[in-house]
Enzyme design. Structure first.
Site, PDB file in Angstrom:
ATOM      1  N   LYS A  73       1.830   2.060  -5.139  1.00 50.57           N
ATOM      2  CA  LYS A  73       2.370   1.494  -6.381  1.00 50.57           C
ATOM      3  C   LYS A  73       1.441   1.778  -7.561  1.00 50.57           C
ATOM      4  O   LYS A  73       1.899   2.116  -8.645  1.00 50.57           O
ATOM      5  CB  LYS A  73       2.547  -0.028  -6.229  1.00 50.57           C
ATOM      6  CG  LYS A  73       3.541  -0.414  -5.138  1.00 50.57           C
ATOM      7  CD  LYS A  73       3.598  -1.916  -4.936  1.00 50.57           C
ATOM      8  CE  LYS A  73       2.347  -2.518  -4.324  1.00 50.57           C
ATOM      9  NZ  LYS A  73       2.081  -2.135  -2.926  1.00 50.57           N
ATOM     10  N   GLY A  84      -4.564  -4.355  -3.726  1.00 54.54           N
ATOM     11  CA  GLY A  84      -5.565  -3.338  -4.035  1.00 54.54           C
ATOM     12  C   GLY A  84      -4.807  -2.087  -4.421  1.00 54.54           C
ATOM     13  O   GLY A  84      -4.132  -1.503  -3.591  1.00 54.54           O
ATOM     14  N   ASP A  91       0.811  -1.218   0.000  1.00 55.09           N
ATOM     15  CA  ASP A  91       0.000   0.000   0.000  1.00 55.09           C
ATOM     16  C   ASP A  91       0.846   1.270   0.000  1.00 55.09           C
ATOM     17  O   ASP A  91       0.449   2.307   0.548  1.00 55.09           O
ATOM     18  CB  ASP A  91      -0.969   0.012   1.194  1.00 55.09           C
ATOM     19  CG  ASP A  91      -1.868  -1.205   1.205  1.00 55.09           C
ATOM     20  OD1 ASP A  91      -2.249  -1.657   0.110  1.00 55.09           O
ATOM     21  OD2 ASP A  91      -2.179  -1.706   2.295  1.00 55.09           O
ATOM     22  N   GLN A 131       1.984  -6.068  -3.144  1.00 55.96           N
ATOM     23  CA  GLN A 131       2.478  -6.180  -1.749  1.00 55.96           C
ATOM     24  C   GLN A 131       3.755  -5.352  -1.579  1.00 55.96           C
ATOM     25  O   GLN A 131       3.982  -4.439  -2.351  1.00 55.96           O
ATOM     26  CB  GLN A 131       2.698  -7.649  -1.361  1.00 55.96           C
ATOM     27  CG  GLN A 131       1.437  -8.478  -1.197  1.00 55.96           C
ATOM     28  CD  GLN A 131       0.828  -8.970  -2.491  1.00 55.96           C
ATOM     29  OE1 GLN A 131       1.503  -9.586  -3.301  1.00 55.96           O
ATOM     30  NE2 GLN A 131      -0.444  -8.722  -2.708  1.00 55.96           N
TER      31      GLN A 131
HETATM   32  P1  GDP Z   1      -0.763   0.273  -3.553  1.00 51.75           P
HETATM   33  O1  GDP Z   1      -1.368  -0.982  -3.057  1.00 51.75           O
HETATM   34  O2  GDP Z   1       0.701   0.346  -3.298  1.00 51.75           O
HETATM   35  O3  GDP Z   1      -1.097   0.575  -4.993  1.00 51.75           O
HETATM   36  O4  GDP Z   1      -1.405   1.426  -2.700  1.00 51.75           O
HETATM   37  P2  GDP Z   1      -2.973   1.611  -2.313  1.00 51.75           P
HETATM   38  O5  GDP Z   1      -3.678   2.105  -3.522  1.00 51.75           O
HETATM   39  O6  GDP Z   1      -3.486   0.405  -1.650  1.00 51.75           O
HETATM   40  O7  GDP Z   1      -2.863   2.707  -1.182  1.00 51.75           O
HETATM   41  C1  GDP Z   1      -2.339   3.957  -1.429  1.00 51.75           C
HETATM   42  C2  GDP Z   1      -3.420   5.003  -1.145  1.00 51.75           C
HETATM   43  O8  GDP Z   1      -2.822   6.272  -1.061  1.00 51.75           O
HETATM   44  C3  GDP Z   1      -4.465   5.103  -2.239  1.00 51.75           C
HETATM   45  O9  GDP Z   1      -5.682   5.457  -1.648  1.00 51.75           O
HETATM   46  C4  GDP Z   1      -3.939   6.233  -3.113  1.00 51.75           C
HETATM   47  O10 GDP Z   1      -4.976   6.902  -3.819  1.00 51.75           O
HETATM   48  C5  GDP Z   1      -3.333   7.133  -2.077  1.00 51.75           C
HETATM   49  N1  GDP Z   1      -2.166   7.927  -2.520  1.00 51.75           N
HETATM   50  C6  GDP Z   1      -1.171   7.563  -3.383  1.00 51.75           C
HETATM   51  N2  GDP Z   1      -0.234   8.537  -3.441  1.00 51.75           N
HETATM   52  C7  GDP Z   1      -0.653   9.522  -2.612  1.00 51.75           C
HETATM   53  C8  GDP Z   1      -0.092  10.775  -2.194  1.00 51.75           C
HETATM   54  O11 GDP Z   1       0.988  11.181  -2.605  1.00 51.75           O
HETATM   55  N3  GDP Z   1      -0.809  11.502  -1.285  1.00 51.75           N
HETATM   56  C9  GDP Z   1      -1.992  11.078  -0.780  1.00 51.75           C
HETATM   57  N4  GDP Z   1      -2.610  11.859   0.099  1.00 51.75           N
HETATM   58  N5  GDP Z   1      -2.548   9.914  -1.133  1.00 51.75           N
HETATM   59  C10 GDP Z   1      -1.878   9.138  -2.027  1.00 51.75           C
HETATM   60  P1  IMO Z   2      -0.900  -4.215  -2.176  1.00 50.14           P
HETATM   61  O1  IMO Z   2      -0.473  -4.780  -3.531  1.00 50.14           O
HETATM   62  C1  IMO Z   2      -1.006  -4.630   2.145  1.00 50.14           C
HETATM   63  C2  IMO Z   2      -1.014  -8.707   3.747  1.00 50.14           C
HETATM   64  C3  IMO Z   2      -2.271  -9.148   4.455  1.00 50.14           C
HETATM   65  C4  IMO Z   2      -1.662 -10.117   5.482  1.00 50.14           C
HETATM   66  C5  IMO Z   2      -0.552 -10.785   4.688  1.00 50.14           C
HETATM   67  C6  IMO Z   2      -0.929 -12.139   4.088  1.00 50.14           C
HETATM   68  O2  IMO Z   2      -2.199  -3.509  -2.226  1.00 50.14           O
HETATM   69  O3  IMO Z   2       0.213  -3.444  -1.567  1.00 50.14           O
HETATM   70  P2  IMO Z   2      -2.467 -12.859   2.034  1.00 50.14           P
HETATM   71  O4  IMO Z   2      -3.910 -12.629   1.773  1.00 50.14           O
HETATM   72  O5  IMO Z   2      -1.547 -12.311   1.001  1.00 50.14           O
HETATM   73  O6  IMO Z   2      -2.143 -14.290   2.353  1.00 50.14           O
HETATM   74  O7  IMO Z   2      -2.167 -12.045   3.426  1.00 50.14           O
HETATM   75  O8  IMO Z   2      -0.220  -9.885   3.643  1.00 50.14           O
HETATM   76  N1  IMO Z   2      -1.228  -8.199   2.372  1.00 50.14           N
HETATM   77  C7  IMO Z   2      -1.179  -6.907   2.034  1.00 50.14           C
HETATM   78  N2  IMO Z   2      -1.028  -5.806   2.809  1.00 50.14           N
HETATM   79  N3  IMO Z   2      -1.101  -4.499   0.811  1.00 50.14           N
HETATM   80  C8  IMO Z   2      -1.227  -5.600   0.024  1.00 50.14           C
HETATM   81  O9  IMO Z   2      -1.199  -5.536  -1.312  1.00 50.14           O
HETATM   82  C9  IMO Z   2      -1.308  -6.869   0.634  1.00 50.14           C
HETATM   83  N4  IMO Z   2      -1.459  -8.126   0.178  1.00 50.14           N
HETATM   84  C10 IMO Z   2      -1.398  -8.928   1.247  1.00 50.14           C
HETATM   85  O10 IMO Z   2      -2.921  -8.063   5.080  1.00 50.14           O
HETATM   86  O11 IMO Z   2      -1.080  -9.395   6.522  1.00 50.14           O
HETATM   87 MG    MG Z   3      -2.880  -1.635  -1.808  1.00 51.45          MG
END
Ligand code: GDP
Ligand code: IMO
Ligand code: MG
Length: 429
Positions: free
Chosen positions: A16, A40, A13, A224
């Site tokens: 990416k 996600g 998260d 991840q």
């Molecule tokens: P990922 O799994 O690495 O793609 O990240 P996620 O999408 O799960 O979580 C990142 C969250 O931060 C999302 O809600 C993005 O819209 C938000 N986000 C990404 N870059 C920025 C930023 O520079 N500032 C803020 N405030 N939010 C951001």
């Molecule tokens: P993105 O791509 C954050 C975490 C789960 C749990 C552990 C194992 O959005 O960064 P799993 O279902 O993979 O067997 O769970 O890994 N986890 C993540 N945490 N971002 C993710 O993906 C994750 N994918 C798995 O919360 O701790």
């Molecule tokens: Mg994510």
């Protein structure tokens, strides 16, 4: 831009999806190489958020997208995601998306085992996403998995499902005391979707090689984060795939020599979803503030993300494990309001300083972070697009991250939108 790999450096998260969406403009092909719909990834374009779990984020820029052999795919989720994209006027037809014939299928029993296991172990649970990821990779390693190519010979598929269900049903009913799965029902459900899936199935490795020969630019989208890696993460509180850059090659069927850039995505603080050690976790009002300001809720499960300070033991480990050639710092704007910002530079354990990420969970749990404290900038940076315009304290904070990690910062993100980005050092040549 050369062939580029995007890797999460922390616990996922990191943002990416946003960076992949941004860089996709300069790529021809965008490739997922591991994980599944545990991911996600959120993209915000013209104020509208799109979340992808399986399909590479490059689909938003309508680049050719590939799901590599290293990904585990729940076909029902995939079809829902294709429909969701279509309903957002994004073409996700087989013209735009191909799935490796070698990718493993997440079966209904994988989801059931994932949930039943977490429930049974209670307090010791991993806190998985419950999507069947671990059980699917288990079957892959045990050589009893079902792959997309198996859908091409449906009689063989039926046989495989019937055989494996004998074992799974014994396990589910006897050990977990859940209901058994009826083979005919499972087969019927797959029969209903197989004709939609078949046009997407292809030899992704062959297409990527052809692309490389024809000078196409490839962007590899990690899911991840490095510290959730099965080999290098906080085992057993990890996911079940290898998430580091080396696996971008293995998980998509290209050789490692084709990578030109490996960009590590770093949140300006740290978060973690699910269980497991997190040395810089904050349990105070600053942790709450980061959670609220950063809207730190899981994009897949909606769980609240745990929050803490940025950790250089973690970042240096990620730099080493991934051969990072650059960093993208995200969510810098979330720190706008803070009086002071801390950076963890090492851990202390029983009076000794630990500079390298320890293997033992118990030691990691007992470590206390060694912090240096920096003054905040107390200014809204979300509209800033040039490095020079950042407040001096923000520049100093970034310079210190570069200095401590030994990796150059190339991109700075100051908001969720595609446009809320500062390019510090271009990788687009
Ligand atoms: P990922 O799994 O690495 O793609 O990240 P996620 O999408 O799960 O979580 C990142 C969250 O931060 C999302 O809600 C993005 O819209 C938000 N986000 C990404 N870059 C920025 C930023 O520079 N500032 C803020 N405030 N939010 C951001
Ligand atoms: P993105 O791509 C954050 C975490 C789960 C749990 C552990 C194992 O959005 O960064 P799993 O279902 O993979 O067997 O769970 O890994 N986890 C993540 N945490 N971002 C993710 O993906 C994750 N994918 C798995 O919360 O701790
Ligand atoms: Mg994510």
């Amino acid at each position: 831009m050369g062939n580029t790999v995007i890797i999460g450096t922390q616990w996922g998260d990191e943002g990416k999806g946003k960076i992949v969406d941004l860089l996709s403009k300069h790529a021809d092909y965008v490739v997922r190489f591991q994980g599944g719909n545990n991911a996600g990834h959120t993209m915000v374009v013209n104020g509208k958020a799109i979340i992808s779990h399986l399909i590479p984020s490059g689909i938003i820029q309508q680049k050719k997208c590939f799901i590599g052999n290293g990904v585990v795919v729940d076909p029902f989720v995939l079809l829902d995601e294709i429909d969701y994209l279509i309903s957002n006027s994004i073409d996700a037809s087989p013209k735009m998306l191909r799935i490796s014939d070698r990718a493993h299928i997440i079966m209904p029993y994988h989801r059931m085992i994932d949930s039943a296991r977490e429930e049974k172990i209670g307090a010791q649970k991993i806190g998985t996403t419950g999507r069947g990821i671990g059980p699917c990779y288990e079957d892959k390693a045990a050589r009893r998995g079902i792959r997309f190519c198996d859908l091409l010979d449906f009689d063989l598929f039926k046989e495989k499902v019937a055989t494996i269900l004998e074992e799974k049903n014994f396990y589910l009913t006897q050990y977990y005391k859940t209901k058994a799965l009826d083979p005919d029902t499972v087969i019927r459900e797959f029969k209903q979707i197989k004709d939609r899936l078949i046009p997407y199935i292809d030899d992704v490795s062959v297409i990527l090689h052809e692309g490389i020969k024809n000078k196409k630019i490839l962007l590899f989208e990690g899911a991840q984060g490095t510290h959730l890696d099965i080999e290098h993460g906080t085992y057993p509180f990890v996911t079940s795939s290898s998430v580091v850059s080396g696996n971008a090659a293995n998980g998509s069927g290209v050789g490692p020599a084709c990578f030109d850039e490996i960009i590590g995505i770093v949140k300006a603080y740290a978060t973690r979803v699910g269980e497991g050690p997190f040395p810089t976790e904050l349990f105070d009002e600053i942790g709450d503030k980061l959670q609220k300001t950063g809207s730190e809720f899981g994009a897949t499960t909606g769980r609240k993300r745990r929050c803490g300070w940025i950790d250089m033991v973690v970042l240096k480990n990620a730099a080493k494990l991934n051969s990072l050639s650059g960093l993208a710092i995200t969510k810098l704007d979330v720190l706008d309001d803070l009086d002071e910002i801390k950076i963890c530079t090492a851990y202390e354990h029983n009076g000794k300083t630990i500079a390298n990420f320890p293997a033992e969970i118990k030691i990691l749990q007992e470590c206390s972070p060694v912090y240096e404290t920096h003054p905040g900038w107390k200014e809204d940076i979300t509209a800033i697009r040039e490095l020079d315009d950042l407040p001096i304290n923000a520049k100093k904070y970034l310079a210190r991250l570069e200095e401590l990690s030994g990796v150059k910062i190339k991109i700075i993100s100051v908001g969720p939108g595609r446009e809320a980005t500062i390019i510090k050092e271009s990788i687009f040549n």
